[in-house]
Scaffold this active site. Structure first.
Site, short mmCIF file in Angstrom:
data_model
loop_
_atom_site.label_atom_id
_atom_site.label_comp_id
_atom_site.label_asym_id
_atom_site.label_seq_id
_atom_site.Cartn_x
_atom_site.Cartn_y
_atom_site.Cartn_z
N GLN A 1 44.80 -40.87 -43.61
CA GLN A 1 44.93 -41.17 -45.04
C GLN A 1 45.38 -39.92 -45.80
OE1 GLN A 1 44.74 -44.07 -46.53
NE2 GLN A 1 44.07 -45.24 -44.74
N TYR B 1 44.61 -52.53 -36.20
CA TYR B 1 45.41 -51.40 -36.69
C TYR B 1 44.46 -50.19 -36.86
CZ TYR B 1 48.11 -55.53 -38.12
OH TYR B 1 48.74 -56.75 -38.17
N GLU C 1 45.01 -50.68 -31.53
CA GLU C 1 46.01 -49.79 -32.12
C GLU C 1 47.20 -49.69 -31.17
OE1 GLU C 1 48.43 -47.32 -33.81
OE2 GLU C 1 46.64 -47.96 -34.93
N ASP D 1 43.54 -53.07 -41.28
CA ASP D 1 44.20 -52.12 -42.19
C ASP D 1 45.67 -52.03 -41.77
OD1 ASP D 1 44.92 -50.14 -43.92
OD2 ASP D 1 43.72 -48.56 -43.00
N CYS E 1 47.67 -51.64 -48.77
CA CYS E 1 48.31 -50.67 -49.66
C CYS E 1 49.53 -51.25 -50.36
CB CYS E 1 48.70 -49.40 -48.89
SG CYS E 1 49.84 -49.69 -47.52
#
Length: 409
Positions: free
Chosen positions: A230, A262, A286, A339, A366
């Site tokens: 992040q 993810y 992932e 995410d 996002c």
């Protein structure tokens, strides 16, 4: 180039649109205008008239300023520079911070209402840091042009512009950034400032095999220097807390087939594990093998935690198509945290989640449009949105993060 490109128009700006631009009309046609805000009258130059339904334009002069306009936090992105010379990445930097968050709230709520049928307030919270929204970026990529000049891209282009400062970046990154230097033959550089070890510079697209450590509260996470983390200095802690709070403890089953999709290096899986204890069973999925390797290490405190290298859509499709009756029961009792990238989870992932039917979903997003699209599909497939929170993880830009909780009805 169309016949109207280059034309200058006087426009009354009425609303905000997704993507960091604002809405007005000229002779009945919608015009999307950059570098303004609602309530302003501006002179703008048309830069794209290829669409039948709308044009795009850049503000070149502010005729009547909004009381929410401020001096731009990044001088090289300000409206007094020619549009092609304005640095990209701070498209809301001319708007006072409180109004920025209000505009982001509006975009979130409008898209959720229109695309998902979800009509509820979504406050957008500020993160810790300077009130003016500077000094937060722990990752910055600078590009190099064919002459080796280093800088960010100009707004809405792939042309490098030279700048004297990077005000959104941490002090550490600003200290090591090679501004004003030339890097002949290079693509650019990555600048990173992890929470341990100090800022450093990497060749663009490489991590030189170096591992770094990020600290979130009392916990440490290992990852590749060039790997995903992040960007805001306070984002990892903020999202960990938000995801932990969003999980309905009465629905959570530590022994179920819980998933972190993810999952990166295990940040959000760890947030779930920290809340529900060392026996928590959770699988982080992932696509990056290196991130999965780090996730194995980072999740070692939980005996039931594991990390799998796989594309999320394919992993879920296999589960939906081959899970045994007992496995399906564990999945249906499970909690899924996801995410996804900016493009969202997408129809294949949503379809598989709907088929598997976990008890609750925690969706971290996002992009408001991608979030609204996916939530709409989940609602149509038997889920109900029970909570929504917005976070200003990207001050002085149009980007906004949201965390949504859904339960199976």
């Amino acid at each position: 180039m169309g016949e109207h490109v280059g034309a200058e128009l006087e426009l009354e700006v009425s609303n905000v649109a997704h993507g960091g631009v604002f809405v007005t009309r000229h002779e009945g046609r919608v015009v999307f205008v950059a570098d303004t805000l609602p309530g302003e009258r501006v002179r703008a130059r048309v830069v794209d008239d290829a669409h039948d339904r709308f044009w795009r334009a850049d503000t070149i002069a502010v005729l009547t300023a909004s009381p929410d306009r401020q001096e731009h936090v990044w001088a090289e992105a300000a409206v007094d520079r020619a549009p092609g010379e304005r640095a990209g990445g701070a498209e809301f930097g001319h708007i006072r911070p409180g109004r920025q968050r209000e505009l982001k709230r509006q975009v979130l709520e409008e898209n959720l209402r229109r695309m998902a049928g979800v009509d509820r307030p979504v406050p957008v919270a500020a993160l810790p840091g300077p009130e003016d929204g500077t000094g937060w970026r722990t990752r910055v990529r600078l590009h190099a042009d064919e002459d080796g000049r280093v800088g960010p891209y100009a707004a809405r282009s792939h042309r490098v512009v030279e700048v004297a400062d990077l005000p959104l970046a941490t002090e550490g990154i600003r200290a090591v950034a090679p501004l004003g230097h030339r890097l002949p033959g290079a693509q650019g550089v990555q600048l990173i400032h992890p929470s341990t070890g100090g800022a450093r510079l990497l060749p663009a697209g490489e991590d030189a095999g170096e591992a770094i450590t990020e600290r979130v509260g009392e916990r440490e996470f290992r990852l590749d220097a060039g790997g995903f983390w992040q960007v805001h200095v306070a984002a990892a802690a903020t999202l960990s807390d938000a995801v932990s709070r969003a999980v309905d403890g009465q629905l959570f089953d530590p022994a179920a087939a819980n998933l972190d999709l993810y999952g990166g290096v295990g940040l959000l899986a760890a947030a779930v594990g920290d809340r529900f204890g060392p026996s928590t069973r959770i699988t982080s999925v992932e696509s990056s093998p290196r991130a999965t390797e780090h996730a194995h290490e980072n999740l070692a405190d939980w005996v039931g935690a594991t990390a799998v290298t796989a594309r999320v859509d394919r992993y879920l499709s296999r589960l939906a198509g081959s899970a045994s009756k007992a496995e399906r029961a564990r999945l249906q009792r499970g909690t899924v945290v996801l995410d996804p990238p900016r493009s969202g989870a997408g129809k294949d992932v949503v379809r598989s989640l709907a088929a598997l039917g976990p008890a609750q979903l925690i969706y971290v997003a996002c992009d408001p449009v991608a979030l609204a699209r996916d939530l709409g599909a989940l609602v149509r497939n038997g889920y109900e949105v029970t909570s929504l929170e917005g976070f200003d993880l990207f001050p002085n830009t149009h980007h906004v993060e949201a965390v949504a909780a859904l339960v199976r009805t």
